[in-house]
Design an enzyme around this catalytic site. Sequence first.
Site, mmCIF file in Angstrom:
data_model
loop_
_atom_site.group_PDB
_atom_site.id
_atom_site.type_symbol
_atom_site.label_atom_id
_atom_site.label_comp_id
_atom_site.label_asym_id
_atom_site.label_seq_id
_atom_site.Cartn_x
_atom_site.Cartn_y
_atom_site.Cartn_z
ATOM 1 N N ASP A 48 0.850 -1.194 0.000
ATOM 2 C CA ASP A 48 0.000 0.000 0.000
ATOM 3 C C ASP A 48 0.885 1.244 0.000
ATOM 4 O O ASP A 48 1.896 1.302 0.699
ATOM 5 C CB ASP A 48 -0.922 -0.015 1.231
ATOM 6 C CG ASP A 48 -2.089 0.935 1.088
ATOM 7 O OD1 ASP A 48 -3.238 0.458 0.999
ATOM 8 O OD2 ASP A 48 -1.855 2.170 1.039
ATOM 9 N N ASN A 105 -12.785 -3.320 2.728
ATOM 10 C CA ASN A 105 -13.670 -2.162 2.835
ATOM 11 C C ASN A 105 -14.652 -2.200 1.670
ATOM 12 O O ASN A 105 -14.261 -2.454 0.530
ATOM 13 C CB ASN A 105 -12.860 -0.865 2.788
ATOM 14 C CG ASN A 105 -11.991 -0.680 4.016
ATOM 15 O OD1 ASN A 105 -12.374 -1.080 5.114
ATOM 16 N ND2 ASN A 105 -10.826 -0.102 3.848
ATOM 17 N N GLN A 112 -14.405 2.361 1.490
ATOM 18 C CA GLN A 112 -13.727 1.949 0.262
ATOM 19 C C GLN A 112 -13.468 3.177 -0.612
ATOM 20 O O GLN A 112 -14.372 3.976 -0.856
ATOM 21 C CB GLN A 112 -14.586 0.934 -0.503
ATOM 22 C CG GLN A 112 -13.891 0.382 -1.743
ATOM 23 C CD GLN A 112 -14.731 -0.655 -2.490
ATOM 24 O OE1 GLN A 112 -15.869 -0.946 -2.109
ATOM 25 N NE2 GLN A 112 -14.166 -1.200 -3.547
ATOM 26 N N VAL A 114 -11.140 2.808 -3.538
ATOM 27 C CA VAL A 114 -10.801 2.333 -4.884
ATOM 28 C C VAL A 114 -11.826 1.264 -5.277
ATOM 29 O O VAL A 114 -11.903 0.212 -4.626
ATOM 30 C CB VAL A 114 -9.369 1.752 -4.933
ATOM 31 C CG1 VAL A 114 -9.054 1.214 -6.324
ATOM 32 C CG2 VAL A 114 -8.350 2.822 -4.535
ATOM 33 N N HIS A 118 -10.355 -5.454 -3.227
ATOM 34 C CA HIS A 118 -8.988 -5.669 -2.733
ATOM 35 C C HIS A 118 -9.055 -6.062 -1.270
ATOM 36 O O HIS A 118 -9.935 -5.615 -0.537
ATOM 37 C CB HIS A 118 -8.117 -4.425 -2.912
ATOM 38 C CG HIS A 118 -8.742 -3.159 -2.412
ATOM 39 N ND1 HIS A 118 -9.719 -2.485 -3.115
ATOM 40 C CD2 HIS A 118 -8.540 -2.452 -1.272
ATOM 41 C CE1 HIS A 118 -10.082 -1.405 -2.434
ATOM 42 N NE2 HIS A 118 -9.397 -1.370 -1.304
#
Length: 132
Positions: A48, A105, A112, A114, A118
């Site tokens: 990240d 998320n 969230q 994006v 993920h």
Amino acid sequence: MDNFLLQAGAWCVKYGDEMEKTLFQKIADKEIPSTMVYEDDLCVAFRDITPVAPVHVLLVPRKPIPSIGAATAEDAELLGHLMLKVGEIARAEGLAEGGYRTVLNTGVDGGQTVPHLHIHIIGGRSMQWPPG
Ligand code: 5GP
């Protein structure tokens, strides 16, 4: 369809039916640099850009499923693959003994940012509960 999915769809549609890649597809395709820690034909895992712990890896399917809520029965094998990769990556990152947290998320209230499914793999420090 909920607002988040409509919004995610809008972000992905460029002109007519031409779909623009998500940020994480661009990372998976090496169009955007990242520190990759694992990749195979179904998924990638990279660090990240804003880590919240000493280890913070994002595990992402190459398929741009907007969120876990948008996955279908067709994705069952892929989701199983991701779940198994969580343990493998955590072991490779040295987290198996101390433990770690995995987070998906989802949507606005889930935090969230994006709209491409993920899994956060976070470790290297003690976690709190409940999350903020
Ligand atoms: P979300 O908030 O959607 O659950 O998680 C998105 C994550 O992607 C965030 O933790 C954020 O720091 C990370 N992120 C956003 N843009 C980039 C990027 O360009 N590169 C990398 N490696 N991570 C990113």
